[in-house]
Design a protein around this motif. Sequence first.
Motif, mmCIF file in Angstrom:
data_model
loop_
_atom_site.group_PDB
_atom_site.id
_atom_site.type_symbol
_atom_site.label_atom_id
_atom_site.label_comp_id
_atom_site.label_asym_id
_atom_site.label_seq_id
_atom_site.Cartn_x
_atom_site.Cartn_y
_atom_site.Cartn_z
ATOM 1 N N SER A 13 -1.846 69.140 -71.930
ATOM 2 C CA SER A 13 -2.992 68.609 -71.177
ATOM 3 C C SER A 13 -4.042 69.685 -70.945
ATOM 4 O O SER A 13 -5.251 69.425 -71.012
ATOM 5 C CB SER A 13 -2.525 68.051 -69.827
ATOM 6 N N LEU A 14 -3.591 70.909 -70.689
ATOM 7 C CA LEU A 14 -4.515 72.024 -70.488
ATOM 8 C C LEU A 14 -5.327 72.295 -71.752
ATOM 9 O O LEU A 14 -6.542 72.529 -71.687
ATOM 10 C CB LEU A 14 -3.742 73.274 -70.078
ATOM 11 N N ILE A 15 -4.671 72.244 -72.897
ATOM 12 C CA ILE A 15 -5.372 72.445 -74.175
ATOM 13 C C ILE A 15 -6.409 71.345 -74.387
ATOM 14 O O ILE A 15 -7.533 71.606 -74.831
ATOM 15 C CB ILE A 15 -4.359 72.485 -75.338
ATOM 16 N N ILE A 16 -6.037 70.107 -74.065
ATOM 17 C CA ILE A 16 -6.975 68.985 -74.199
ATOM 18 C C ILE A 16 -8.192 69.196 -73.299
ATOM 19 O O ILE A 16 -9.332 68.982 -73.714
ATOM 20 C CB ILE A 16 -6.270 67.653 -73.860
ATOM 21 N N VAL A 17 -7.946 69.626 -72.055
ATOM 22 C CA VAL A 17 -9.044 69.860 -71.110
ATOM 23 C C VAL A 17 -9.984 70.936 -71.627
ATOM 24 O O VAL A 17 -11.217 70.777 -71.596
ATOM 25 C CB VAL A 17 -8.485 70.260 -69.725
ATOM 26 N N LEU A 18 -9.430 72.037 -72.140
ATOM 27 C CA LEU A 18 -10.258 73.133 -72.653
ATOM 28 C C LEU A 18 -11.039 72.702 -73.893
ATOM 29 O O LEU A 18 -12.213 73.066 -74.053
ATOM 30 C CB LEU A 18 -9.379 74.342 -72.977
ATOM 31 N N ARG A 19 -10.404 71.932 -74.757
ATOM 32 C CA ARG A 19 -11.101 71.433 -75.954
ATOM 33 C C ARG A 19 -12.243 70.505 -75.568
ATOM 34 O O ARG A 19 -13.346 70.591 -76.113
ATOM 35 C CB ARG A 19 -10.125 70.693 -76.871
ATOM 36 N N ARG A 20 -11.979 69.641 -74.621
ATOM 37 C CA ARG A 20 -13.020 68.696 -74.209
ATOM 38 C C ARG A 20 -14.158 69.398 -73.475
ATOM 39 O O ARG A 20 -15.300 68.948 -73.534
ATOM 40 C CB ARG A 20 -12.404 67.587 -73.355
ATOM 41 N N PHE A 21 -13.839 70.479 -72.797
ATOM 42 C CA PHE A 21 -14.890 71.276 -72.176
ATOM 43 C C PHE A 21 -15.878 71.758 -73.241
ATOM 44 O O PHE A 21 -17.100 71.675 -73.055
ATOM 45 C CB PHE A 21 -14.273 72.469 -71.447
ATOM 46 N N ILE A 22 -15.364 72.237 -74.356
ATOM 47 C CA ILE A 22 -16.215 72.701 -75.456
ATOM 48 C C ILE A 22 -16.958 71.531 -76.093
ATOM 49 O O ILE A 22 -18.165 71.597 -76.354
ATOM 50 C CB ILE A 22 -15.369 73.444 -76.511
ATOM 51 N N PHE A 23 -16.249 70.426 -76.320
ATOM 52 C CA PHE A 23 -16.874 69.258 -76.956
ATOM 53 C C PHE A 23 -17.970 68.650 -76.071
ATOM 54 O O PHE A 23 -18.947 68.109 -76.585
ATOM 55 C CB PHE A 23 -15.821 68.199 -77.279
ATOM 56 N N LEU A 24 -17.796 68.753 -74.752
ATOM 57 C CA LEU A 24 -18.818 68.220 -73.845
ATOM 58 C C LEU A 24 -20.130 68.991 -73.948
ATOM 59 O O LEU A 24 -21.180 68.468 -73.598
ATOM 60 C CB LEU A 24 -18.315 68.251 -72.399
ATOM 61 N N ILE A 25 -20.062 70.217 -74.432
ATOM 62 C CA ILE A 25 -21.275 71.012 -74.626
ATOM 63 C C ILE A 25 -22.034 70.534 -75.859
ATOM 64 O O ILE A 25 -23.251 70.372 -75.833
ATOM 65 C CB ILE A 25 -20.931 72.508 -74.759
ATOM 66 N N PHE A 26 -21.300 70.299 -76.947
ATOM 67 C CA PHE A 26 -21.930 70.019 -78.235
ATOM 68 C C PHE A 26 -22.037 68.522 -78.556
ATOM 69 O O PHE A 26 -23.012 68.096 -79.180
ATOM 70 C CB PHE A 26 -21.160 70.739 -79.353
ATOM 71 N N THR A 27 -21.052 67.742 -78.115
ATOM 72 C CA THR A 27 -21.077 66.295 -78.404
ATOM 73 C C THR A 27 -20.717 65.510 -77.139
ATOM 74 O O THR A 27 -19.668 64.862 -77.087
ATOM 75 C CB THR A 27 -20.101 65.937 -79.537
ATOM 76 N N PRO A 28 -21.561 65.574 -76.098
ATOM 77 C CA PRO A 28 -21.212 64.918 -74.826
ATOM 78 C C PRO A 28 -21.079 63.408 -74.940
ATOM 79 O O PRO A 28 -20.223 62.809 -74.277
ATOM 80 C CB PRO A 28 -22.372 65.314 -73.909
ATOM 81 N N TYR A 29 -21.921 62.765 -75.756
ATOM 82 C CA TYR A 29 -21.897 61.304 -75.871
ATOM 83 C C TYR A 29 -20.551 60.827 -76.410
ATOM 84 O O TYR A 29 -19.882 59.985 -75.792
ATOM 85 C CB TYR A 29 -23.036 60.852 -76.793
#
Length: 203
Positions: A13-29
């Motif tokens: 879950s921590l890895i998913i959260v960190l990955r989504r943190f990065i994705f929210l920067i570049f592909t938020p939609y």
Amino acid sequence: MDFKKLSAEIIASLIIVLRRFIFLIFTPYKTLRKISLEKDWSQILIIFFMVYLYFNFAYLLRESIFSPNLIFIIFLINFFFTCLFFYIISRFFNKETSFDSFVFSLTYSLFPTLVWFFGNSLFYFILPPPRRLTLGGKIFSIFFIAFSVSLLIWKLILFFLSIRFSSRLGFYKVFYFILLYLCFLIPLSILFYYLKIFRIPFI
């Protein structure tokens, strides 16, 4: 539940959260659309734990009259009130709206807030006020303004998309909902400011 299995799930879950943190920067939609359908509550706990760590970190730097535990509880009440507000008002237009969806999407929209508050605390520790009007001070001021504005824009994008994907409603309705929410948020923020709980609302 087996401890190793639990540890593995938390790490995943921590890895998913960190990955989504990065994705929210570049592909938020695209990313927030997926988050609004999420069901893994351990991700919520991880992000809330980050918020809790920040309140304790800030308390060590600038001791407050309120304990970090109390401030965290106030944050939780304010956060779930926000989720409930948008959930209830969205239900009038879409009966398929899910409260869980608001919790997940709005929790992930806290990332710009966390980055700004952690960054602001670090700047306070590295370059404590008062800051002089030297060349270095002016450069730092320009950097801090650019840093704050970029995070504010990111926050507004994530907040709007969170409400839109969770409510499953159109642009104008979501925009109107946010204006209604501001009618509650602004007076509440002023109250928190005078009570010296939050100088800037943690949303």
